[in-house]
Design a protein around this motif. Sequence first.
Motif, PDB file in Angstrom:
ATOM      1  N   GLY A  29       0.809  -1.206   0.000  1.00 44.86           N
ATOM      2  CA  GLY A  29       0.000   0.000   0.000  1.00 44.86           C
ATOM      3  C   GLY A  29       0.841   1.253   0.000  1.00 44.86           C
ATOM      4  O   GLY A  29       2.069   1.207   0.058  1.00 44.86           O
ATOM      5  N   HIS A  30       0.157   2.378  -0.100  1.00 49.21           N
ATOM      6  CA  HIS A  30       0.794   3.686   0.006  1.00 49.21           C
ATOM      7  C   HIS A  30      -0.229   4.683   0.520  1.00 49.21           C
ATOM      8  O   HIS A  30      -1.425   4.400   0.567  1.00 49.21           O
ATOM      9  CB  HIS A  30       1.402   4.148  -1.321  1.00 49.21           C
ATOM     10  N   ALA A  31       0.265   5.837   0.940  1.00 53.04           N
ATOM     11  CA  ALA A  31      -0.617   6.893   1.435  1.00 53.04           C
ATOM     12  C   ALA A  31      -0.081   8.235   0.967  1.00 53.04           C
ATOM     13  O   ALA A  31       1.108   8.398   0.710  1.00 53.04           O
ATOM     14  CB  ALA A  31      -0.699   6.860   2.956  1.00 53.04           C
ATOM     15  N   CYS A  32      -0.980   9.196   0.855  1.00 52.94           N
ATOM     16  CA  CYS A  32      -0.614  10.543   0.411  1.00 52.94           C
ATOM     17  C   CYS A  32      -1.389  11.546   1.255  1.00 52.94           C
ATOM     18  O   CYS A  32      -2.597  11.398   1.450  1.00 52.94           O
ATOM     19  CB  CYS A  32      -0.973  10.704  -1.059  1.00 52.94           C
ATOM     20  N   ILE A  33      -0.685  12.546   1.753  1.00 51.83           N
ATOM     21  CA  ILE A  33      -1.339  13.596   2.528  1.00 51.83           C
ATOM     22  C   ILE A  33      -2.247  14.413   1.618  1.00 51.83           C
ATOM     23  O   ILE A  33      -1.978  14.555   0.421  1.00 51.83           O
ATOM     24  CB  ILE A  33      -0.281  14.487   3.216  1.00 51.83           C
ATOM     25  N   GLY A  34      -3.331  14.925   2.164  1.00 49.14           N
ATOM     26  CA  GLY A  34      -4.222  15.783   1.395  1.00 49.14           C
ATOM     27  C   GLY A  34      -3.665  17.189   1.288  1.00 49.14           C
ATOM     28  O   GLY A  34      -2.620  17.517   1.851  1.00 49.14           O
ATOM     29  N   THR A  35      -4.360  18.035   0.565  1.00 47.76           N
ATOM     30  CA  THR A  35      -3.964  19.438   0.427  1.00 47.76           C
ATOM     31  C   THR A  35      -5.102  20.310   0.960  1.00 47.76           C
ATOM     32  O   THR A  35      -6.272  19.957   0.790  1.00 47.76           O
ATOM     33  CB  THR A  35      -3.640  19.784  -1.043  1.00 47.76           C
ATOM     34  N   PRO A  36      -4.784  21.427   1.590  1.00 46.18           N
ATOM     35  CA  PRO A  36      -5.856  22.254   2.139  1.00 46.18           C
ATOM     36  C   PRO A  36      -6.680  22.988   1.091  1.00 46.18           C
ATOM     37  O   PRO A  36      -7.822  23.340   1.346  1.00 46.18           O
ATOM     38  CB  PRO A  36      -5.122  23.254   3.043  1.00 46.18           C
ATOM     39  N   THR A  37      -6.107  23.221  -0.087  1.00 48.83           N
ATOM     40  CA  THR A  37      -6.850  23.950  -1.119  1.00 48.83           C
ATOM     41  C   THR A  37      -6.443  23.470  -2.508  1.00 48.83           C
ATOM     42  O   THR A  37      -5.308  23.035  -2.721  1.00 48.83           O
ATOM     43  CB  THR A  37      -6.575  25.469  -1.047  1.00 48.83           C
ATOM     44  N   PRO A  38      -7.341  23.569  -3.467  1.00 47.92           N
ATOM     45  CA  PRO A  38      -6.989  23.266  -4.851  1.00 47.92           C
ATOM     46  C   PRO A  38      -6.233  24.439  -5.473  1.00 47.92           C
ATOM     47  O   PRO A  38      -6.111  25.502  -4.869  1.00 47.92           O
ATOM     48  CB  PRO A  38      -8.352  23.057  -5.518  1.00 47.92           C
ATOM     49  N   ASP A  39      -5.723  24.225  -6.691  1.00 48.99           N
ATOM     50  CA  ASP A  39      -4.996  25.274  -7.404  1.00 48.99           C
ATOM     51  C   ASP A  39      -5.164  25.022  -8.906  1.00 48.99           C
ATOM     52  O   ASP A  39      -5.708  24.001  -9.309  1.00 48.99           O
ATOM     53  CB  ASP A  39      -3.516  25.262  -7.017  1.00 48.99           C
ATOM     54  N   THR A  40      -4.667  25.933  -9.727  1.00 54.27           N
ATOM     55  CA  THR A  40      -4.820  25.795 -11.179  1.00 54.27           C
ATOM     56  C   THR A  40      -3.597  25.202 -11.867  1.00 54.27           C
ATOM     57  O   THR A  40      -3.692  24.740 -13.001  1.00 54.27           O
ATOM     58  CB  THR A  40      -5.143  27.152 -11.829  1.00 54.27           C
ATOM     59  N   THR A  41      -2.430  25.206 -11.199  1.00 55.04           N
ATOM     60  CA  THR A  41      -1.221  24.654 -11.808  1.00 55.04           C
ATOM     61  C   THR A  41      -0.517  23.764 -10.789  1.00 55.04           C
ATOM     62  O   THR A  41      -0.304  24.164  -9.636  1.00 55.04           O
ATOM     63  CB  THR A  41      -0.257  25.775 -12.246  1.00 55.04           C
ATOM     64  N   TRP A  42      -0.149  22.554 -11.239  1.00 58.04           N
ATOM     65  CA  TRP A  42       0.521  21.571 -10.386  1.00 58.04           C
ATOM     66  C   TRP A  42       1.679  20.948 -11.154  1.00 58.04           C
ATOM     67  O   TRP A  42       1.613  20.791 -12.375  1.00 58.04           O
ATOM     68  CB  TRP A  42      -0.450  20.471  -9.982  1.00 58.04           C
ATOM     69  N   TYR A  43       2.715  20.551 -10.420  1.00 63.84           N
ATOM     70  CA  TYR A  43       3.860  19.845 -10.990  1.00 63.84           C
ATOM     71  C   TYR A  43       4.079  18.531 -10.252  1.00 63.84           C
ATOM     72  O   TYR A  43       3.934  18.471  -9.026  1.00 63.84           O
ATOM     73  CB  TYR A  43       5.131  20.702 -10.896  1.00 63.84           C
ATOM     74  N   LEU A  44       4.450  17.515 -11.010  1.00 68.32           N
ATOM     75  CA  LEU A  44       4.801  16.199 -10.467  1.00 68.32           C
ATOM     76  C   LEU A  44       6.210  15.903 -10.951  1.00 68.32           C
ATOM     77  O   LEU A  44       6.439  15.766 -12.155  1.00 68.32           O
ATOM     78  CB  LEU A  44       3.819  15.138 -10.970  1.00 68.32           C
ATOM     79  N   PRO A  45       7.198  15.830 -10.046  1.00 70.23           N
ATOM     80  CA  PRO A  45       8.589  15.804 -10.475  1.00 70.23           C
ATOM     81  C   PRO A  45       9.069  14.523 -11.127  1.00 70.23           C
ATOM     82  O   PRO A  45      10.123  14.526 -11.740  1.00 70.23           O
ATOM     83  CB  PRO A  45       9.365  16.091  -9.191  1.00 70.23           C
TER      84      PRO A  45
END
Length: 139
Positions: A29-45
């Motif tokens: 399994g894996h887990a990911c923390i949530g984010t407090p707010t959405p946004d219009t631009t995101w990067y995944l390295p």
Amino acid sequence: PASEVSVKVRSEHPVLVERAMYWNDRSDGHACIGTPTPDTTWYLPEGYTDQGFETWVLIQNPGDDARNVEVTFMQADGTNTTRSYRVPPRSRFTVSMDESLPATEASTRVVADGPVIVERAVYFNNRSGGTDSIGVRGF
């Protein structure tokens, strides 16, 4: 069962939220923390689609309107591959990097015409392992 879902959490008090996922009879399994707010631009390295790796870009649209989203895969040689999607309101949308770029590595930029949330999941070794990460907000 057998459905793609996303969750929006609201609270009067501060809370910590994560998304956990399990497979192989819950041995992996894996887990990911949530984010407090959405946004219009995101990067995944990072993302990888060779040697049995699967990379998925997960997009949540928490809003009441559909969002037009451009997903750009940026390869190490400078080549960019862009795909456009329409994400329905209050929904989750999944993009397979493997379908657009088999046998490669790339980072990803997601740009939407309104606020969304983006994370990346990678599975490997016949899904005996995996990792997940929230995106980095653009600036």
